[in-house]
Design a protein around this motif. Structure first.
Motif, short mmCIF file in Angstrom:
data_model
loop_
_atom_site.label_atom_id
_atom_site.label_comp_id
_atom_site.label_asym_id
_atom_site.label_seq_id
_atom_site.Cartn_x
_atom_site.Cartn_y
_atom_site.Cartn_z
N GLY A 172 1.11 8.86 6.24
CA GLY A 172 1.09 9.44 4.64
C GLY A 172 0.17 8.54 3.69
N VAL A 173 -0.58 7.73 4.38
CA VAL A 173 -1.58 6.85 3.51
C VAL A 173 -2.87 7.26 3.89
CG1 VAL A 173 -2.26 4.55 2.99
CG2 VAL A 173 -0.02 4.89 3.64
N THR A 174 -3.62 7.69 2.71
CA THR A 174 -4.94 8.04 2.94
C THR A 174 -5.95 6.79 3.07
OG1 THR A 174 -4.54 10.16 1.81
CG2 THR A 174 -6.82 9.42 2.00
N VAL A 175 -6.74 6.64 4.22
CA VAL A 175 -7.52 5.47 4.17
C VAL A 175 -8.85 5.77 4.76
CG1 VAL A 175 -5.57 3.83 4.84
CG2 VAL A 175 -6.91 5.05 6.63
N LEU A 176 -9.90 5.08 4.53
CA LEU A 176 -11.24 5.35 5.29
C LEU A 176 -11.07 5.38 6.57
CD1 LEU A 176 -13.33 2.81 3.37
CD2 LEU A 176 -13.24 5.04 2.69
N ASP A 177 -12.14 5.93 7.30
CA ASP A 177 -12.02 6.16 8.77
C ASP A 177 -12.35 5.04 9.16
OD1 ASP A 177 -14.76 6.35 8.45
OD2 ASP A 177 -15.05 8.01 9.58
N ALA A 188 0.79 -1.10 0.01
CA ALA A 188 -0.06 0.03 0.01
C ALA A 188 0.93 1.31 0.07
CB ALA A 188 -0.96 -0.08 1.17
N ARG A 189 1.96 1.35 0.68
CA ARG A 189 2.71 2.56 0.72
C ARG A 189 3.40 2.63 -0.72
NH1 ARG A 189 4.17 0.34 6.01
NH2 ARG A 189 2.98 1.70 7.78
N ALA A 190 3.86 1.60 -1.18
CA ALA A 190 4.67 1.87 -2.54
C ALA A 190 3.29 2.34 -3.49
CB ALA A 190 4.89 0.40 -3.15
N PHE A 191 2.20 1.84 -3.44
CA PHE A 191 1.34 2.66 -4.47
C PHE A 191 0.84 3.82 -4.10
CE2 PHE A 191 -0.18 -1.84 -5.93
CZ PHE A 191 -0.21 -1.58 -7.00
N ALA A 192 0.95 4.15 -2.53
CA ALA A 192 0.63 5.61 -2.28
C ALA A 192 1.80 6.72 -2.72
CB ALA A 192 0.26 5.70 -0.70
N ALA A 193 3.04 6.19 -3.04
CA ALA A 193 4.04 6.81 -3.25
C ALA A 193 3.68 7.35 -4.75
CB ALA A 193 5.25 6.23 -3.00
N TRP A 194 3.13 6.31 -5.52
CA TRP A 194 3.22 6.60 -6.70
C TRP A 194 1.65 7.24 -7.25
CZ3 TRP A 194 4.04 0.73 -7.81
CH2 TRP A 194 5.10 0.33 -7.82
N HIS A 195 0.84 7.04 -6.34
CA HIS A 195 -0.54 7.48 -6.39
C HIS A 195 -0.96 8.30 -5.38
CE1 HIS A 195 -0.85 5.28 -10.27
NE2 HIS A 195 -0.52 4.23 -9.59
N PRO A 196 -0.84 9.23 -5.11
CA PRO A 196 -0.82 9.95 -3.66
C PRO A 196 -2.37 10.45 -3.45
CG PRO A 196 0.14 11.47 -5.10
CD PRO A 196 0.38 10.07 -5.82
N GLY A 211 -1.97 -10.45 -0.82
CA GLY A 211 -1.24 -9.80 -1.89
C GLY A 211 -1.72 -8.58 -2.61
N THR A 212 -3.02 -8.47 -2.29
CA THR A 212 -3.79 -7.59 -2.92
C THR A 212 -4.19 -6.06 -1.99
OG1 THR A 212 -5.98 -8.03 -2.65
CG2 THR A 212 -4.89 -8.87 -4.64
N VAL A 213 -4.39 -4.96 -2.83
CA VAL A 213 -4.63 -4.08 -1.67
C VAL A 213 -5.96 -3.46 -2.34
CG1 VAL A 213 -2.58 -3.22 -1.01
CG2 VAL A 213 -3.36 -2.23 -3.14
N THR A 214 -6.96 -2.66 -1.29
CA THR A 214 -8.13 -2.14 -1.98
C THR A 214 -7.83 -0.81 -1.92
OG1 THR A 214 -9.44 -4.22 -0.91
CG2 THR A 214 -10.54 -2.08 -1.33
N ILE A 215 -8.64 -0.13 -3.15
CA ILE A 215 -8.85 1.22 -3.24
C ILE A 215 -10.18 1.47 -3.40
CG2 ILE A 215 -6.51 1.80 -4.06
CD1 ILE A 215 -7.67 2.35 -6.68
N VAL A 216 -10.74 2.87 -3.00
CA VAL A 216 -12.08 3.15 -3.05
C VAL A 216 -12.08 4.49 -3.98
CG1 VAL A 216 -12.77 2.07 -0.75
CG2 VAL A 216 -11.95 4.37 -1.00
N SER A 217 -13.37 4.55 -4.62
CA SER A 217 -13.30 5.65 -5.38
C SER A 217 -14.94 6.11 -5.31
CB SER A 217 -13.00 5.35 -6.84
OG SER A 217 -13.44 6.54 -7.94
N ALA A 274 -8.21 -1.50 7.11
CA ALA A 274 -8.12 -2.43 8.54
C ALA A 274 -6.97 -2.62 9.32
CB ALA A 274 -8.83 -3.88 8.16
N ALA A 275 -5.60 -2.82 8.50
CA ALA A 275 -4.55 -2.76 8.97
C ALA A 275 -3.95 -1.56 9.35
CB ALA A 275 -3.38 -3.46 7.80
N VAL A 276 -4.28 -0.59 8.83
CA VAL A 276 -3.66 0.83 9.43
C VAL A 276 -4.60 1.35 10.74
CG1 VAL A 276 -4.19 3.37 9.08
CG2 VAL A 276 -3.18 1.82 7.21
N HIS A 277 -5.84 0.57 10.70
CA HIS A 277 -6.61 0.96 12.30
C HIS A 277 -6.14 -0.19 13.34
CE1 HIS A 277 -8.45 4.30 10.69
NE2 HIS A 277 -8.97 3.56 9.58
N GLY A 278 -5.35 -1.18 12.80
CA GLY A 278 -4.95 -2.12 13.70
C GLY A 278 -6.30 -3.11 14.18
#
Length: 263
Positions: A78-83, A11-19, A43-49, A29-33
């Motif tokens: 540095g990673v934008t996530v859902l609350d 996720a951090r790698a993708f966030a650097a490429w797509h801020p 091995g995948t990540v979820t993005i929302v739009s 879920a991982a960010v919020h523990g």
């Protein structure tokens, strides 16, 4: 790395490429523990739009749609996530019930108010109607993700929902015990269910550095104490039995746990 750490690394790698990307599902879920099954961290990540137009497929990226007015976000490291509330609802809409319930239980254990989750659930579009069972069954009393997953399978298989973390006091020793699941049957029997993860026997933190033999002996003493407290039967479930289901269903049926329906 743990599965959660691998997810965050990607996720951090993708966030650097797509801020401008907003992450949901397993990343949020991982960010919020929040507890989640290994199935989430594949091995995948979820993005929302908030846009429904076509999206070019990308390796390791899953895209989900959330209407703009319902999307609440925050920036963490540095990673934008859902609350947290939106994360619970997004996971409920994206993953199977046992996985989503573990996330919701974990959020409530962290202090998220069920009333706030229910209110947010009402605002979500009807396309997310499958979040309702997750929110309605969520409980802060569940102690960890494995226990939540096990309870969710019981619910899906039609069994009566057990009491969680019920307490007993051994009058002989004064020791206090809590059990994972408890059913009080109509004939007066008291059945206890215990979810046995392998960490219980090998993780130094959970075993308090005792040997496996010492841990097993302690479990036998605990069972004897529960029987003195009136427990008539103790049923143990391993992770594999829960995932495979048939063994779990057989044990619950043999223990006389009422079942509303069979799948």
């Amino acid at each position: 790395m743990t599965p959660e750490e691998r997810t965050m690394h990607i996720a951090r790698a993708f966030a650097a490429w797509h801020p401008t990307w907003i992450f949901g599902g397993n990343v949020a879920a991982a960010v919020h523990g929040l507890d989640g099954s290994w199935k989430m961290h594949d091995g995948t990540v979820t993005i929302v739009s908030s846009f429904q137009q076509s999206f070019s497929p990308m390796a390791k990226v899953r895209r989900t749609y959330i209407p703009e007015g319902m999307m609440k976000t925050q920036v963490v490291d540095g990673v934008t996530v859902l609350d947290k509330i939106s994360t619970v609802l997004n996971c409920a809409s994206q993953y199977e019930f046992p996985v989503a319930l573990a996330v919701a239980d974990s959020a409530l254990r962290q202090g998220l108010a069920c009333a706030n989750v229910l209110e947010a659930c009402r605002r979500w579009d009807t396309m997310y109607e499958n979040v309702v069972p997750v929110v309605c069954h969520a409980s802060a009393a569940s102690e960890n993700g494995g226990e939540s997953y096990c309870r969710a399978v019981m619910i899906e298989e039609g069994f009566v929902v057990p009491e969680l973390q019920a307490g007993f006091v051994d009058e002989l020793t004064g020791a206090r015990y809590r059990v994972d699941y408890l059913w009080r049957l109509s004939d007066g029997q008291i059945v206890v269910g215990e979810f046995d993860g392998t960490e219980k026997y090998v993780n130094p933190i959970m075993t308090e550095h005792r040997s496996i033999r010492e841990v097993v002996q302690q479990e036998r003493m605990r069972e004897a104490a529960l029987q003195r407290c009136g427990v008539t039967r103790i049923v143990r479930f391993s992770y594999d039995e829960v995932v495979e289901r048939d063994a779990l269903v057989k044990k619950l049926k043999e223990a006389g746990i009422p079942r509303y329906f069979a799948r």
